[in-house]
Design a protein around this motif. Structure first.
Motif, PDB file in Angstrom:
ATOM      1  N   PHE A 368      20.338   3.219 -12.837  1.00 14.77           N
ATOM      2  CA  PHE A 368      19.914   2.171 -12.040  1.00 14.77           C
ATOM      3  C   PHE A 368      18.671   2.510 -10.918  1.00 14.77           C
ATOM      4  O   PHE A 368      17.772   1.657 -10.775  1.00 14.77           O
ATOM      5  N   MET A 369      18.860   3.743 -10.573  1.00 18.33           N
ATOM      6  CA  MET A 369      17.908   4.362  -9.612  1.00 18.33           C
ATOM      7  C   MET A 369      16.567   4.446 -10.569  1.00 18.33           C
ATOM      8  O   MET A 369      15.357   4.325  -9.783  1.00 18.33           O
ATOM      9  N   ARG A 370      16.550   4.875 -11.559  1.00 17.67           N
ATOM     10  CA  ARG A 370      15.529   5.019 -12.412  1.00 17.67           C
ATOM     11  C   ARG A 370      14.848   3.586 -12.706  1.00 17.67           C
ATOM     12  O   ARG A 370      13.618   3.387 -12.537  1.00 17.67           O
ATOM     13  N   ILE A 371      15.415   2.701 -12.928  1.00 21.06           N
ATOM     14  CA  ILE A 371      14.941   1.339 -13.057  1.00 21.06           C
ATOM     15  C   ILE A 371      14.501   0.740 -11.819  1.00 21.06           C
ATOM     16  O   ILE A 371      13.111   0.146 -11.534  1.00 21.06           O
ATOM     17  N   MET A 372      15.042   1.315 -10.498  1.00 21.06           N
ATOM     18  CA  MET A 372      14.394   0.864  -9.325  1.00 21.06           C
ATOM     19  C   MET A 372      12.811   1.396  -8.968  1.00 21.06           C
ATOM     20  O   MET A 372      12.264   0.981  -8.394  1.00 21.06           O
ATOM     21  N   LEU A 373      12.628   2.796  -9.705  1.00 25.34           N
ATOM     22  CA  LEU A 373      11.472   3.077  -9.628  1.00 25.34           C
ATOM     23  C   LEU A 373      10.634   2.998 -10.769  1.00 25.34           C
ATOM     24  O   LEU A 373       9.726   3.749 -11.189  1.00 25.34           O
ATOM     25  N   SER A 374      10.571   1.746 -11.200  1.00 25.07           N
ATOM     26  CA  SER A 374       9.659   0.890 -12.151  1.00 25.07           C
ATOM     27  C   SER A 374       8.601   0.344 -11.534  1.00 25.07           C
ATOM     28  O   SER A 374       9.207  -0.359 -10.401  1.00 25.07           O
ATOM     29  N   LYS A 375       7.629  -0.175 -12.015  1.00 23.08           N
ATOM     30  CA  LYS A 375       6.591  -1.046 -11.312  1.00 23.08           C
ATOM     31  C   LYS A 375       7.230  -2.253 -11.287  1.00 23.08           C
ATOM     32  O   LYS A 375       6.911  -3.014 -10.247  1.00 23.08           O
ATOM     33  N   ALA A 376       7.933  -2.689 -12.344  1.00 27.21           N
ATOM     34  CA  ALA A 376       8.567  -4.242 -12.308  1.00 27.21           C
ATOM     35  C   ALA A 376       9.646  -4.193 -11.003  1.00 27.21           C
ATOM     36  O   ALA A 376       9.576  -5.315 -10.401  1.00 27.21           O
ATOM     37  N   ALA A 377      10.481  -3.230 -10.791  1.00 27.60           N
ATOM     38  CA  ALA A 377      11.252  -3.440  -9.805  1.00 27.60           C
ATOM     39  C   ALA A 377      10.583  -2.987  -8.496  1.00 27.60           C
ATOM     40  O   ALA A 377      10.880  -3.758  -7.570  1.00 27.60           O
ATOM     41  N   ALA A 378       9.577  -2.043  -8.158  1.00 28.92           N
ATOM     42  CA  ALA A 378       8.908  -1.864  -7.106  1.00 28.92           C
ATOM     43  C   ALA A 378       8.026  -3.169  -6.666  1.00 28.92           C
ATOM     44  O   ALA A 378       7.984  -3.650  -5.581  1.00 28.92           O
ATOM     45  N   THR A 379       7.559  -4.178  -7.544  1.00 25.70           N
ATOM     46  CA  THR A 379       6.949  -5.327  -7.347  1.00 25.70           C
ATOM     47  C   THR A 379       7.639  -6.484  -6.928  1.00 25.70           C
ATOM     48  O   THR A 379       7.522  -7.065  -5.990  1.00 25.70           O
ATOM     49  N   ALA A 380       8.913  -6.387  -7.541  1.00 23.26           N
ATOM     50  CA  ALA A 380       9.925  -7.289  -7.241  1.00 23.26           C
ATOM     51  C   ALA A 380      10.266  -7.243  -5.707  1.00 23.26           C
ATOM     52  O   ALA A 380      10.628  -8.056  -5.036  1.00 23.26           O
ATOM     53  N   PHE A 381      10.650  -5.877  -5.258  1.00 23.02           N
ATOM     54  CA  PHE A 381      10.865  -5.489  -3.975  1.00 23.02           C
ATOM     55  C   PHE A 381       9.945  -5.891  -2.901  1.00 23.02           C
ATOM     56  O   PHE A 381      10.161  -6.515  -2.142  1.00 23.02           O
ATOM     57  N   ALA A 382       8.674  -5.672  -3.461  1.00 25.11           N
ATOM     58  CA  ALA A 382       7.591  -6.008  -2.395  1.00 25.11           C
ATOM     59  C   ALA A 382       7.640  -7.505  -2.253  1.00 25.11           C
ATOM     60  O   ALA A 382       7.117  -8.033  -1.025  1.00 25.11           O
ATOM     61  N   GLN A 383       7.830  -8.206  -3.054  1.00 24.01           N
ATOM     62  CA  GLN A 383       7.602  -9.733  -3.195  1.00 24.01           C
ATOM     63  C   GLN A 383       8.827 -10.452  -2.406  1.00 24.01           C
ATOM     64  O   GLN A 383       8.926 -11.331  -1.782  1.00 24.01           O
ATOM     65  N   THR A 384       9.844  -9.712  -2.607  1.00 22.63           N
ATOM     66  CA  THR A 384      11.329 -10.283  -2.134  1.00 22.63           C
ATOM     67  C   THR A 384      11.610  -9.631  -0.943  1.00 22.63           C
ATOM     68  O   THR A 384      12.196 -10.419  -0.043  1.00 22.63           O
ATOM     69  N   ALA A 385      11.534  -8.488  -0.534  1.00 20.28           N
ATOM     70  CA  ALA A 385      11.731  -7.828   0.645  1.00 20.28           C
ATOM     71  C   ALA A 385      10.594  -7.405   1.492  1.00 20.28           C
ATOM     72  O   ALA A 385      10.794  -7.027   2.675  1.00 20.28           O
ATOM     73  N   SER A 396       2.280  -4.447  -8.614  1.00 21.33           N
ATOM     74  CA  SER A 396       1.275  -4.813  -9.554  1.00 21.33           C
ATOM     75  C   SER A 396       0.120  -5.425  -8.885  1.00 21.33           C
ATOM     76  O   SER A 396      -0.050  -6.217  -8.058  1.00 21.33           O
ATOM     77  N   PRO A 397      -1.245  -5.378  -9.495  1.00 22.67           N
ATOM     78  CA  PRO A 397      -2.454  -5.950  -9.318  1.00 22.67           C
ATOM     79  C   PRO A 397      -2.232  -7.509  -8.840  1.00 22.67           C
ATOM     80  O   PRO A 397      -1.422  -8.175  -9.470  1.00 22.67           O
ATOM     81  N   GLY A 398      -2.848  -7.692  -7.823  1.00 23.39           N
ATOM     82  CA  GLY A 398      -2.755  -9.480  -7.448  1.00 23.39           C
ATOM     83  C   GLY A 398      -1.787  -9.944  -6.680  1.00 23.39           C
ATOM     84  O   GLY A 398      -1.857 -10.997  -6.204  1.00 23.39           O
ATOM     85  N   VAL A 399      -0.928  -8.939  -6.299  1.00 22.83           N
ATOM     86  CA  VAL A 399       0.321  -9.293  -5.427  1.00 22.83           C
ATOM     87  C   VAL A 399       0.033  -9.608  -4.034  1.00 22.83           C
ATOM     88  O   VAL A 399      -0.597  -8.693  -3.467  1.00 22.83           O
ATOM     89  N   GLN A 400       0.097 -10.618  -3.429  1.00 19.52           N
ATOM     90  CA  GLN A 400      -0.030 -10.980  -2.112  1.00 19.52           C
ATOM     91  C   GLN A 400       0.827 -10.514  -1.230  1.00 19.52           C
ATOM     92  O   GLN A 400       2.168 -10.801  -1.421  1.00 19.52           O
ATOM     93  N   LEU A 401       0.668 -10.002  -0.093  1.00 16.18           N
ATOM     94  CA  LEU A 401       1.403  -9.419   0.862  1.00 16.18           C
ATOM     95  C   LEU A 401       1.301 -10.358   2.153  1.00 16.18           C
ATOM     96  O   LEU A 401       0.437 -10.796   2.320  1.00 16.18           O
ATOM     97  N   ARG A 402       2.527 -10.492   2.885  1.00 16.05           N
ATOM     98  CA  ARG A 402       2.632 -11.307   4.244  1.00 16.05           C
ATOM     99  C   ARG A 402       1.747 -10.407   5.140  1.00 16.05           C
ATOM    100  O   ARG A 402       1.583  -9.167   5.264  1.00 16.05           O
ATOM    101  N   PRO A 403       1.487 -10.898   6.280  1.00 14.77           N
ATOM    102  CA  PRO A 403       0.473 -10.461   7.186  1.00 14.77           C
ATOM    103  C   PRO A 403       0.990  -8.936   7.937  1.00 14.77           C
ATOM    104  O   PRO A 403       0.500  -8.154   8.013  1.00 14.77           O
ATOM    105  N   GLY A 404       2.311  -9.117   8.402  1.00 18.77           N
ATOM    106  CA  GLY A 404       3.014  -8.057   8.642  1.00 18.77           C
ATOM    107  C   GLY A 404       2.897  -6.593   7.604  1.00 18.77           C
ATOM    108  O   GLY A 404       2.356  -5.666   8.103  1.00 18.77           O
ATOM    109  N   THR A 405       3.091  -7.120   6.351  1.00 16.80           N
ATOM    110  CA  THR A 405       3.289  -6.125   5.484  1.00 16.80           C
ATOM    111  C   THR A 405       1.946  -5.614   5.145  1.00 16.80           C
ATOM    112  O   THR A 405       1.573  -4.250   5.044  1.00 16.80           O
ATOM    113  N   GLN A 406       0.857  -6.481   5.129  1.00 16.85           N
ATOM    114  CA  GLN A 406      -0.470  -6.100   4.732  1.00 16.85           C
ATOM    115  C   GLN A 406      -0.836  -5.192   5.967  1.00 16.85           C
ATOM    116  O   GLN A 406      -1.774  -4.168   5.733  1.00 16.85           O
TER     117      GLN A 406
END
Length: 468
Positions: A368-385, A396-406
């Motif tokens: 589960f941790m190995r999956i967490m450390l994939s780009k698919a999971a890391a991008t999902a975390f950035a978009q969700t959390a 992944s390229p093109g992902v928009q971040l919120r002001p605070g995160t940016q």
């Protein structure tokens, strides 16, 4: 702890964080609960499968996976996406999901009974301290995860895809036993909209910070709020001022639990600076008794200009943050004679994930941790959390971040190599508990800086001797 430290915590937020690097809010009650951790052993046989190129950790494909997530600043929606990725790889597995803010209450009986979950986000102010778990022999050695091939590039080991410091911060008692998954920065936060409206500029020195506080106070806004009920947060601010003032020498001796640092100028300069907030009456009324959510919401309502926190703040406050708030992160302002530049910040891995040693599907927990450390999971975390992970170039390229995160991404780039991350929160958790008690008294003006220094030095001596 949010987090870790939050206050994960390191631990942070409802935390630790939240800290550390943070991970976890350390309050006396949780410290007592942690100290009572029993070393219950497993009663059932662990399920294992055949290792292969596609299953390097040897997960039993039909073994169920029991996931427990701290439902704090990052929420738990991201974990459900991870679980879908796991279920895709192991469709015969039944994945169960539990979200809680009371990690100790849920996990302790299961540890004692020998039937713990397979993977746990051990964060929050009810976190079970990692050093306690490790001393009791209750954590799986995660070295096989580090040596497993990366999902995105099997020619690389997982360890080679991690941000610097991740392995070190996950090492307790000489073994890599926790994946600190979230890459968090810590500092002060303000509203870009509020500052623009009043023509205020981000203060780069402590003298400017105090001067600006006087201007802010004239408008009827409190210059400063903090999560008084969870003093982990103000501890981070104090310690970061001291580290920037004393440089790597202070940081190294702090992590080695050298109690004499609390007699020296960096510590004195830091606590006297923080006390200026108290002596100038800059605190938001009532903030000393507020939870992280209460103080942060008051800040979102423009009742206070600054608040200290880790980068989980934006996600934790989504519902309370006005759409035009322009949440902005900044480093701790510079003290006179600092050995590190203004841009230097605390940053690194936090939000500890563990696989209990008695877990029935420990291999599944590591997978589960190995999956967490994939780009698919890391991008999902950035978009969700709305936060970054410890996976290098994980979004992944093109992902928009919120002001605070940016703004945290911008701050990290500006800091360059001037990023520090103390490890004492993990290895000497009792110091943060005791320091928090002293910090709460200082912020309430019940003690003065000299007393704080004396008490924290005594706490460091206790921690050095292994006191709980």
């Amino acid at each position: 702890m949010g987090s870790t430290f939050e206050p994960n915590r390191l631990n942070r937020r409802d935390l630790i964080k939240r800290a550390a690097a943070l991970g976890a809010v350390a309050v006396p009650a949780s410290g007592l609960l942690s100290a009572c951790a029993a070393s219950g052993g497993g009663t059932g046989q662990q399920e294992t499968g055949t290792k292969s190129a596609s299953n390097p950790l040897g997960v039993a494909d039909s073994a169920s996976l029991d996931v427990v997530i701290f439902d704090g600043g990052f929420g738990d929606a991201y974990a459900k996406q991870f679980e879908k990725l796991y279920a895709k790889e192991f469709p015969k597995s039944k994945v169960s999901h539990t979200a809680t803010q009371n990690i100790t209450g849920l996990l302790q009986p299961r540890l004692n009974g020998g039937n713990p979950p397979d993977i746990v986000d051990d964060s929050g102010n009810q976190q079970i301290k990692l050093d306690v778990l490790q001393k009791n022999g209750q954590l799986t050695d995660l070295t096989p995860l580090l040596d497993a091939p990366s999902i995105d590039d099997p020619s690389k080991k997982v360890r080679d895809t991690l941000m610097p410091g991740t392995v070190e911060l996950g090492t307790v008692g000489g073994k890599f036993v926790t994946l600190q998954y979230v890459y968090t920065v810590f500092g002060l936060w303000y509203s870009g909209k509020l500052f623009s409206q009043h023509g205020w500029s981000e203060p780069k020195t402590w003298a400017d910070f105090i001067s600006l506080g006087a201007e802010i106070k004239k408008t009827g806004i409190a210059p400063f709020a903090h999560q008084g009920k969870y003093p982990y947060y103000i501890n981070v601010a104090i310690v970061d001022l001291a580290i920037k003032n004393g440089g790597t020498d202070f940081l190294n001796r702090l992590d080695q639990m050298d109690p004499t640092i609390w007699d020296e100028d960096p510590a004195k300069n830091a606590i006297e600076a923080i006390y200026e907030i108290v002596s100038n009456n800059y605190l938001l009324p009532g903030t000393n008794g507020m939870t992280h959510i209460e103080s942060q919401t008051a800040w979102n309502e423009y009742k206070a200009a600054f608040i200290p926190c880790g980068a989980w703040l934006e996600n934790e406050q989504l519902k309370a943050t006005p759409s035009d708030f322009q949440m902005t992160f900044m480093p701790m302002p510079s003290l006179s004679g600092d050995k590190m530049p203004f841009e230097a910040i605390r940053g690194g891995a936090n939000e500890p994930y563990i696989v209990p040693k008695a877990a029935k599907n420990a291999n599944g927990g590591m997978e589960f941790m190995r999956i967490m450390l994939s780009k698919a999971a890391a991008t999902a975390f950035a978009q969700t959390a709305n936060s970054l992970t410890v996976l290098k170039d994980g979004i992944s390229p093109g992902v928009q971040l919120r002001p605070g995160t940016q703004s945290t991404v911008t701050a990290l780039k500006a800091a360059g190599s001037n990023v520090f991350n103390p490890t004492y929160l993990t290895n000497y958790s009792s110091l943060d508990v005791d320091m928090g008690n002293s910090s709460a008294d200082l912020m309430a003006n019940r003690i003065k800086p000299a007393q704080w220094l004396s008490q924290v030095k005594a706490a460091a001596v206790k921690a050095q001797k292994g006191g709980a």
